[in-house]
Enzyme design. Structure first.
Site, PDB file in Angstrom:
ATOM      1  N   ASP A 122      36.138   3.221  27.693  1.00 31.07           N
ATOM      2  CA  ASP A 122      34.953   2.946  28.513  1.00 31.07           C
ATOM      3  C   ASP A 122      34.691   4.018  29.570  1.00 31.07           C
ATOM      4  O   ASP A 122      34.177   3.731  30.648  1.00 31.07           O
ATOM      5  CB  ASP A 122      35.058   1.564  29.189  1.00 31.07           C
ATOM      6  CG  ASP A 122      35.260   0.459  28.176  1.00 31.07           C
ATOM      7  OD1 ASP A 122      34.710   0.568  27.070  1.00 31.07           O
ATOM      8  OD2 ASP A 122      35.970  -0.521  28.494  1.00 31.07           O
TER       9      ASP A 122
ATOM     10  N   LYS B 220      31.961   7.681  26.891  1.00 34.30           N
ATOM     11  CA  LYS B 220      31.922   8.562  25.698  1.00 34.30           C
ATOM     12  C   LYS B 220      30.576   8.482  25.006  1.00 34.30           C
ATOM     13  O   LYS B 220      30.028   9.496  24.574  1.00 34.30           O
ATOM     14  CB  LYS B 220      33.041   8.148  24.707  1.00 34.30           C
ATOM     15  CG  LYS B 220      34.445   8.294  25.268  1.00 34.30           C
ATOM     16  CD  LYS B 220      35.493   7.780  24.298  1.00 34.30           C
ATOM     17  CE  LYS B 220      35.457   6.278  24.088  1.00 34.30           C
ATOM     18  NZ  LYS B 220      35.779   5.480  25.273  1.00 34.30           N
TER      19      LYS B 220
ATOM     20  N   GLN C  84      37.953   4.250  22.100  1.00 36.21           N
ATOM     21  CA  GLN C  84      39.047   3.886  22.998  1.00 36.21           C
ATOM     22  C   GLN C  84      39.408   5.092  23.880  1.00 36.21           C
ATOM     23  O   GLN C  84      38.556   5.933  24.115  1.00 36.21           O
ATOM     24  CB  GLN C  84      40.278   3.383  22.219  1.00 36.21           C
ATOM     25  CG  GLN C  84      40.104   1.999  21.598  1.00 36.21           C
ATOM     26  CD  GLN C  84      39.331   2.013  20.293  1.00 36.21           C
ATOM     27  OE1 GLN C  84      39.665   2.736  19.373  1.00 36.21           O
ATOM     28  NE2 GLN C  84      38.297   1.212  20.201  1.00 36.21           N
TER      29      GLN C  84
ATOM     30  N   GLY D 206      32.813  -0.242  22.243  1.00 42.19           N
ATOM     31  CA  GLY D 206      31.439  -0.549  22.647  1.00 42.19           C
ATOM     32  C   GLY D 206      30.935   0.666  23.389  1.00 42.19           C
ATOM     33  O   GLY D 206      31.431   0.972  24.472  1.00 42.19           O
ATOM     34  N   HIS D 207      30.033   1.412  22.786  1.00 38.91           N
ATOM     35  CA  HIS D 207      29.540   2.662  23.377  1.00 38.91           C
ATOM     36  C   HIS D 207      28.082   2.476  23.793  1.00 38.91           C
ATOM     37  O   HIS D 207      27.236   2.105  22.971  1.00 38.91           O
ATOM     38  CB  HIS D 207      29.696   3.821  22.379  1.00 38.91           C
ATOM     39  CG  HIS D 207      31.128   4.126  22.053  1.00 38.91           C
ATOM     40  ND1 HIS D 207      31.516   5.136  21.208  1.00 38.91           N
ATOM     41  CD2 HIS D 207      32.290   3.541  22.481  1.00 38.91           C
ATOM     42  CE1 HIS D 207      32.841   5.158  21.143  1.00 38.91           C
ATOM     43  NE2 HIS D 207      33.328   4.204  21.889  1.00 38.91           N
TER      44      HIS D 207
HETATM   45  P1  GDP Z   1      32.379   4.202  26.279  1.00 40.77           P
HETATM   46  O1  GDP Z   1      33.067   3.087  25.594  1.00 40.77           O
HETATM   47  O2  GDP Z   1      33.326   5.301  26.685  1.00 40.77           O
HETATM   48  O3  GDP Z   1      31.207   4.744  25.514  1.00 40.77           O
HETATM   49  O4  GDP Z   1      31.806   3.607  27.646  1.00 40.77           O
HETATM   50  P2  GDP Z   1      31.019   2.204  27.809  1.00 40.77           P
HETATM   51  O5  GDP Z   1      29.652   2.368  27.284  1.00 40.77           O
HETATM   52  O6  GDP Z   1      31.838   1.084  27.296  1.00 40.77           O
HETATM   53  O7  GDP Z   1      31.046   2.050  29.384  1.00 40.77           O
HETATM   54  C1  GDP Z   1      30.464   2.987  30.222  1.00 40.77           C
HETATM   55  C2  GDP Z   1      29.386   2.280  31.070  1.00 40.77           C
HETATM   56  O8  GDP Z   1      29.001   3.116  32.134  1.00 40.77           O
HETATM   57  C3  GDP Z   1      28.110   1.998  30.289  1.00 40.77           C
HETATM   58  O9  GDP Z   1      27.516   0.836  30.811  1.00 40.77           O
HETATM   59  C4  GDP Z   1      27.249   3.229  30.582  1.00 40.77           C
HETATM   60  O10 GDP Z   1      25.859   2.969  30.465  1.00 40.77           O
HETATM   61  C5  GDP Z   1      27.622   3.491  32.018  1.00 40.77           C
HETATM   62  N1  GDP Z   1      27.582   4.890  32.441  1.00 40.77           N
HETATM   63  C6  GDP Z   1      27.890   6.011  31.737  1.00 40.77           C
HETATM   64  N2  GDP Z   1      27.834   7.105  32.541  1.00 40.77           N
HETATM   65  C7  GDP Z   1      27.477   6.653  33.774  1.00 40.77           C
HETATM   66  C8  GDP Z   1      27.284   7.291  35.039  1.00 40.77           C
HETATM   67  O11 GDP Z   1      27.453   8.486  35.223  1.00 40.77           O
HETATM   68  N3  GDP Z   1      26.956   6.473  36.100  1.00 40.77           N
HETATM   69  C9  GDP Z   1      26.789   5.136  35.960  1.00 40.77           C
HETATM   70  N4  GDP Z   1      26.475   4.433  37.030  1.00 40.77           N
HETATM   71  N5  GDP Z   1      26.952   4.513  34.775  1.00 40.77           N
HETATM   72  C10 GDP Z   1      27.306   5.254  33.717  1.00 40.77           C
HETATM   73  P1  IMO Z   2      35.707   2.017  23.798  1.00 35.27           P
HETATM   74  O1  IMO Z   2      35.567   2.869  22.557  1.00 35.27           O
HETATM   75  C1  IMO Z   2      38.320  -0.317  26.377  1.00 35.27           C
HETATM   76  C2  IMO Z   2      41.624  -2.457  24.450  1.00 35.27           C
HETATM   77  C3  IMO Z   2      41.569  -3.970  24.461  1.00 35.27           C
HETATM   78  C4  IMO Z   2      43.058  -4.279  24.526  1.00 35.27           C
HETATM   79  C5  IMO Z   2      43.683  -3.206  23.642  1.00 35.27           C
HETATM   80  C6  IMO Z   2      43.969  -3.657  22.214  1.00 35.27           C
HETATM   81  O2  IMO Z   2      34.501   1.216  24.111  1.00 35.27           O
HETATM   82  O3  IMO Z   2      36.223   2.838  24.932  1.00 35.27           O
HETATM   83  P2  IMO Z   2      42.395  -4.144  20.117  1.00 35.27           P
HETATM   84  O4  IMO Z   2      41.305  -5.149  19.930  1.00 35.27           O
HETATM   85  O5  IMO Z   2      41.963  -2.730  19.943  1.00 35.27           O
HETATM   86  O6  IMO Z   2      43.628  -4.469  19.311  1.00 35.27           O
HETATM   87  O7  IMO Z   2      42.840  -4.324  21.662  1.00 35.27           O
HETATM   88  O8  IMO Z   2      42.728  -2.155  23.605  1.00 35.27           O
HETATM   89  N1  IMO Z   2      40.433  -1.789  23.881  1.00 35.27           N
HETATM   90  C7  IMO Z   2      39.512  -1.165  24.606  1.00 35.27           C
HETATM   91  N2  IMO Z   2      39.376  -1.059  25.945  1.00 35.27           N
HETATM   92  N3  IMO Z   2      37.459   0.299  25.565  1.00 35.27           N
HETATM   93  C8  IMO Z   2      37.589   0.226  24.220  1.00 35.27           C
HETATM   94  O9  IMO Z   2      36.827   0.939  23.368  1.00 35.27           O
HETATM   95  C9  IMO Z   2      38.634  -0.570  23.687  1.00 35.27           C
HETATM   96  N4  IMO Z   2      39.037  -0.886  22.435  1.00 35.27           N
HETATM   97  C10 IMO Z   2      40.146  -1.610  22.564  1.00 35.27           C
HETATM   98  O10 IMO Z   2      40.877  -4.451  25.595  1.00 35.27           O
HETATM   99  O11 IMO Z   2      43.538  -4.075  25.824  1.00 35.27           O
HETATM  100 MG    MG Z   3      33.251   1.014  25.729  1.00 34.68          MG
END
Ligand code: GDP
Ligand code: IMO
Ligand code: MG
Length: 431
Positions: free
Chosen positions: A13, A16, A224, A40-41
């Site tokens: 999170d 990416k 991840q 979840g991206h």
């Molecule tokens: P990922 O799994 O690495 O793709 O990240 P996620 O999408 O799960 O979580 C990142 C969250 O931060 C999402 O809600 C994005 O929309 C948000 N986000 C990404 N870059 C920024 C930033 O520079 N500032 C803020 N405030 N939010 C951001």
């Molecule tokens: P993105 O790509 C954050 C965490 C779960 C748990 C551990 C194992 O959005 O960054 P699993 O279901 O994979 O066996 O769970 O890994 N986890 C993540 N945490 N971002 C993710 O993906 C994750 N995918 C798995 O919360 O701690």
């Molecule tokens: Mg994510």
């Protein structure tokens, strides 16, 4: 030709999805190579949010090839829903193609049942996403898995499903006292998925090789983060795949020479969903401030993310295990308004020793105290900044300090969720 891999440096999170969406503009092929719908991206384009669990984050661009590689585990129902939702919103460009590897493994209903049943009984929970990721990878390694190509072959699929189900039902009913699953029902449900997905299925390693031969740029999208890696993460509080860059080769079917630039995505602070050690975690007002201001809620499960200060020990571990060549700092805007900001630069053990690497033993890590450097914060909003010069002095100092502590050049600073809310310092594809 320069290709790029994007890797999470923390516990996932990091942002990416946002960075891959931005870089996809400059690439032709975007490849997911591991993980599944535990990911979840999030992309925010012209104010509109898109959350992707399986489809590569280049999908909103015209004229791209998006690939779900052999290293990904696919829940076909989830993938079909994701495709349908993009189509229904009218955001799936007609000239952008999606391909699914015929060698990718399929998440079956028993994987999900085993994942949730196990978690509900574990004393030391891992906090999995409950999506069946671990059990599916287990079957892959024990050679019991069902691949996409098996799903497309009715006879092979029936044979493998029924033989697996005998063992899985024994395990589910005897170990967990759960209801057995119905083979015929799964068979017909999954055959309908196979029918839908058939046109997308290909030998994706061949497609990547062919595009690379034509001089097209390839972007590898990690899911991840490094500290969830099955080998290099905080085991056993990890996911079940390698999230570090080596798996871009295995999970996409390419050689290491194809990975030139490795961009590490690093949130300006640290978050974690699920269980496991987290040295810089804050359970005070600052932790709550980061959680609320950063809207740190899991994209996949809706769980609140745990929040804490940036931990450079973690980031340096990621840099080493993936050979990261450039760092993208995200969510810098979330730190706006904090009077003082800390960075963890080492871990102090109970005996007073200072560690600058993450220990393998979780008991040792749990007993460590972070060693902090503290600097002054800033109060001005920074979402409008498009160059380093437009950042407040202390924000600039903070990211420059990260560059010094990691020894890796910054290539991007993200100051908001929107695609345009970005300070681009370097084009990772060169030029
Ligand atoms: P990922 O799994 O690495 O793709 O990240 P996620 O999408 O799960 O979580 C990142 C969250 O931060 C999402 O809600 C994005 O929309 C948000 N986000 C990404 N870059 C920024 C930033 O520079 N500032 C803020 N405030 N939010 C951001
Ligand atoms: P993105 O790509 C954050 C965490 C779960 C748990 C551990 C194992 O959005 O960054 P699993 O279901 O994979 O066996 O769970 O890994 N986890 C993540 N945490 N971002 C993710 O993906 C994750 N995918 C798995 O919360 O701690
Ligand atoms: Mg994510």
């Amino acid at each position: 030709m320069t290709n790029v891999a994007v890797i999470g440096t923390q516990w996932g999170d990091e942002g990416k999805g946002k960075v891959v969406d931005l870089y996809a503009e400059k690439a032709h092929v975007i490849v997911r190579f591991q993980g599944g719908n535990n990911a979840g991206h999030t992309l925010v384009v012209r104010g509109e949010k898109t959350i992707l669990h399986l489809i590569p984050s280049g999908i909103l661009h015209n004229n791209k090839i998006c690939i779900i590689g052999n290293g990904v585990v696919i829940d076909p129902g989830v993938l079909i829903r994701e495709i349908d939702q993009l189509k229904a919103r009218g955001v799936l460009p007609a000239d952008t193609k999606l391909f699914i590897s015929d060698r990718a493994h399929v998440i079956m209903p028993y994987h999900k049942s085993i994942d949730t049943e196990r978690e509900s009984r574990l004393a030391n929970k891992i906090g999995t996403t409950g999506r069946g990721i671990g059990p599916c990878y287990e079957d892959k390694i024990s050679r019991q898995g069902i691949r996409i190509c098996d799903l497309l072959d009715k006879e092979v699929f029936r044979e493998r499903l029924m033989s697996n189900l005998e063992e899985k039902n024994f395990y589910l009913t005897r170990r967990f006292d759960a209801d057995p699953l119905d083979g015929e029902q799964i068979f017909s449900e999954y055959l309908s998925y196979a029918e839908y997905l058939k046109p997308f299925v290909a030998d994706t390693s061949l497609i990547i090789a062919e595009e690379a031969r034509k001089g097209k740029k390839i972007l590898f999208e990690g899911a991840q983060g490094t500290h969830l890696d099955i080998d290099h993460g905080t085991y056993p509080y990890v996911t079940s795949s390698n999230t570090t860059v080596g798996n871009a080769c295995c999970g996409a079917g390419v050689g290491p020479g194809m990975l030139n630039n490795v961009i590490g995505i690093c949130k300006a602070y640290t978050t974690r969903v699920g269980e496991g050690p987290f040295p810089t975690e804050l359970s005070d007002d600052i932790g709550r401030y980061l959680q609320e201001t950063g809207q740190e809620v899991g994209t996949t499960t809706g769980r609140k993310r745990r929040c804490g200060w940036l931990d450079v020990v973690l980031v340096n571990h990621a840099i080493r295990t993936s050979g990261i060549t450039g760092l993208a700092i995200t969510k810098l805007d979330v730190l706006t308004g904090l009077e003082r900001i800390k960075i963890c630069v080492g871990y102090r053990t109970p005996s007073g020793e200072i560690l600058d690497a993450v220990p393998a033993n979780m008991k040792v890590l749990l007993a460590c105290e972070p060693v902090y450097e503290t600097s002054d914060g800033w109060s001005e909003p920074i979402n409008q900044a498009r160059s380093l010069e437009e950042l407040p002095k202390n924000a600039r100092r903070y990211i420059e300090r990260i560059e010094v502590l990691t020894g890796v050049p910054l290539v991007l600073v993200s100051v908001g969720a929107g695609r345009e809310e970005t300070i681009v310092l370097k084009n990772p594809f060169g030029g």
